[in-house]
Design a protein around this motif. Structure first.
Motif, PDB file in Angstrom:
ATOM      1  N   LEU A   1       0.825  -1.199   0.000  1.00 38.45           N
ATOM      2  CA  LEU A   1       0.000   0.000   0.000  1.00 38.45           C
ATOM      3  C   LEU A   1       0.863   1.254   0.000  1.00 38.45           C
ATOM      4  CD1 LEU A   1      -2.754   1.291   0.054  1.00 38.45           C
ATOM      5  CD2 LEU A   1      -2.760   1.072   2.539  1.00 38.45           C
ATOM      6  N   PHE A   2       1.995   1.179   0.694  1.00 40.15           N
ATOM      7  CA  PHE A   2       2.886   2.334   0.779  1.00 40.15           C
ATOM      8  C   PHE A   2       4.200   2.015   0.081  1.00 40.15           C
ATOM      9  CE2 PHE A   2       0.147   2.572   4.475  1.00 40.15           C
ATOM     10  CZ  PHE A   2      -0.320   3.874   4.380  1.00 40.15           C
ATOM     11  N   PRO A   3       4.820   2.998  -0.525  1.00 43.49           N
ATOM     12  CA  PRO A   3       6.128   2.759  -1.132  1.00 43.49           C
ATOM     13  C   PRO A   3       7.154   2.465  -0.041  1.00 43.49           C
ATOM     14  CG  PRO A   3       5.593   5.110  -1.141  1.00 43.49           C
ATOM     15  CD  PRO A   3       4.385   4.391  -0.650  1.00 43.49           C
ATOM     16  N   SER A   4       8.165   1.700  -0.377  1.00 49.44           N
ATOM     17  CA  SER A   4       9.199   1.417   0.620  1.00 49.44           C
ATOM     18  C   SER A   4      10.022   2.680   0.863  1.00 49.44           C
ATOM     19  CB  SER A   4      10.083   0.262   0.170  1.00 49.44           C
ATOM     20  OG  SER A   4      10.659   0.554  -1.071  1.00 49.44           O
ATOM     21  N   VAL A   5      10.490   2.807   2.063  1.00 46.10           N
ATOM     22  CA  VAL A   5      11.299   3.951   2.474  1.00 46.10           C
ATOM     23  C   VAL A   5      12.740   3.480   2.510  1.00 46.10           C
ATOM     24  CG1 VAL A   5      11.718   5.576   4.359  1.00 46.10           C
ATOM     25  CG2 VAL A   5       9.385   4.957   3.755  1.00 46.10           C
ATOM     26  N   ASP A   6      13.637   4.238   1.887  1.00 46.38           N
ATOM     27  CA  ASP A   6      15.007   3.773   1.681  1.00 46.38           C
ATOM     28  C   ASP A   6      15.890   3.743   2.922  1.00 46.38           C
ATOM     29  OD1 ASP A   6      15.130   6.507   1.874  1.00 46.38           O
ATOM     30  OD2 ASP A   6      16.381   6.800   0.119  1.00 46.38           O
ATOM     31  N   ARG A   7      15.502   4.396   3.989  1.00 47.09           N
ATOM     32  CA  ARG A   7      16.328   4.334   5.199  1.00 47.09           C
ATOM     33  C   ARG A   7      15.443   4.269   6.441  1.00 47.09           C
ATOM     34  NH1 ARG A   7      17.619  10.286   3.610  1.00 47.09           N
ATOM     35  NH2 ARG A   7      16.124  11.206   4.992  1.00 47.09           N
ATOM     36  N   ARG A   8      16.035   3.814   7.515  1.00 48.10           N
ATOM     37  CA  ARG A   8      15.322   3.604   8.773  1.00 48.10           C
ATOM     38  C   ARG A   8      14.718   4.905   9.293  1.00 48.10           C
ATOM     39  NH1 ARG A   8      16.357   3.852  14.232  1.00 48.10           N
ATOM     40  NH2 ARG A   8      15.464   2.163  15.446  1.00 48.10           N
TER      41      ARG A   8
ATOM     42  N   TRP B   1       8.422   8.195   9.302  1.00 47.00           N
ATOM     43  CA  TRP B   1       8.107   7.248   8.228  1.00 47.00           C
ATOM     44  C   TRP B   1       6.952   7.779   7.374  1.00 47.00           C
ATOM     45  CZ3 TRP B   1       3.442   4.803   7.374  1.00 47.00           C
ATOM     46  CH2 TRP B   1       3.451   3.894   6.320  1.00 47.00           C
ATOM     47  N   TRP B   2       5.898   8.281   8.022  1.00 45.78           N
ATOM     48  CA  TRP B   2       4.732   8.779   7.291  1.00 45.78           C
ATOM     49  C   TRP B   2       5.121   9.922   6.359  1.00 45.78           C
ATOM     50  CZ3 TRP B   2       0.244   7.138   5.891  1.00 45.78           C
ATOM     51  CH2 TRP B   2      -0.694   8.025   5.374  1.00 45.78           C
ATOM     52  N   ALA B   3       5.948  10.827   6.826  1.00 48.92           N
ATOM     53  CA  ALA B   3       6.368  11.967   5.985  1.00 48.92           C
ATOM     54  C   ALA B   3       7.105  11.466   4.749  1.00 48.92           C
ATOM     55  CB  ALA B   3       7.248  12.918   6.794  1.00 48.92           C
ATOM     56  N   ARG B   4       7.959  10.458   4.917  1.00 49.99           N
ATOM     57  CA  ARG B   4       8.710   9.921   3.776  1.00 49.99           C
ATOM     58  C   ARG B   4       7.818   9.082   2.856  1.00 49.99           C
ATOM     59  NH1 ARG B   4      14.102   8.020   7.030  1.00 49.99           N
ATOM     60  NH2 ARG B   4      14.766  10.116   7.584  1.00 49.99           N
ATOM     61  N   ALA B   5       6.983   8.234   3.439  1.00 43.41           N
ATOM     62  CA  ALA B   5       6.152   7.324   2.644  1.00 43.41           C
ATOM     63  C   ALA B   5       5.067   8.052   1.864  1.00 43.41           C
ATOM     64  CB  ALA B   5       5.526   6.269   3.550  1.00 43.41           C
ATOM     65  N   SER B   6       4.607   9.178   2.390  1.00 46.33           N
ATOM     66  CA  SER B   6       3.510   9.889   1.718  1.00 46.33           C
ATOM     67  C   SER B   6       3.978  11.135   0.970  1.00 46.33           C
ATOM     68  CB  SER B   6       2.433  10.261   2.740  1.00 46.33           C
ATOM     69  OG  SER B   6       2.959  11.134   3.724  1.00 46.33           O
ATOM     70  N   ARG B   7       5.279  11.309   0.841  1.00 40.22           N
ATOM     71  CA  ARG B   7       5.820  12.477   0.125  1.00 40.22           C
ATOM     72  C   ARG B   7       5.281  12.513  -1.304  1.00 40.22           C
ATOM     73  NH1 ARG B   7      11.375  12.245   1.290  1.00 40.22           N
ATOM     74  NH2 ARG B   7      10.855  13.434   3.121  1.00 40.22           N
TER      75      ARG B   7
END
Length: 87
Positions: A50-57, A64-70
Motif C-alpha cells: 500500500l505504501f512505497p518502501s522507504v530507503d532508510r530507517r 516514516w509517514w512523511a517519507r512514505a507519503s511524500r
C-alpha cells in the motif's frame, strides 16, 4: 469486500479445499496465514504494497509517514500510485 469480489464466503480449510477442488483456475493474493493451503489450491500473486518502501530507517511513525507519503495529496493518490497489477 463486496467492492472487490462478486461472491464472498468463508469456511475451514477442508470446506475451502473441497469448494476449489474441481476449479479449472484459482488465483489469490498471497496470504502468509494461508500459505500451507494456498500453494495447493491457487496461483498466488504477491500482496500489493500500500505504501512505497522507504530507503532508510525511520525513528518514528511520523518520520516514516512523511517519507512514505511524500508527493501524495490524498488517499486517492496513494491508491492510484500503488494499484494492484491486473491478473
Amino acid at each position: 469486500m463486496a467492492e472487490l469480489a462478486t461472491a464472498c464466503w468463508h469456511g475451514d480449510a477442508a470446506a475451502i479445499g473441497a469448494a476449489l477442488k474441481s476449479a479449472r483456475r484459482v488465483r489469490s493474493i498471497d496470504e502468509p496465514h494461508l500459505a500451507p493451503w494456498l500453494a495447493r489450491w491457487a496461483a498466488r500473486q504477491p500482496a500489493p504494497a500500500l505504501f512505497p518502501s522507504v530507503d532508510r530507517r525511520c525513528d518514528s511513525f511520523s518520520q516514516w509517514w512523511a517519507r512514505a507519503s511524500r508527493g501524495l495529496d490524498s488517499a486517492a493518490d496513494l491508491l492510484t500510485a500503488n494499484e494492484v497489477p491486473a491478473w
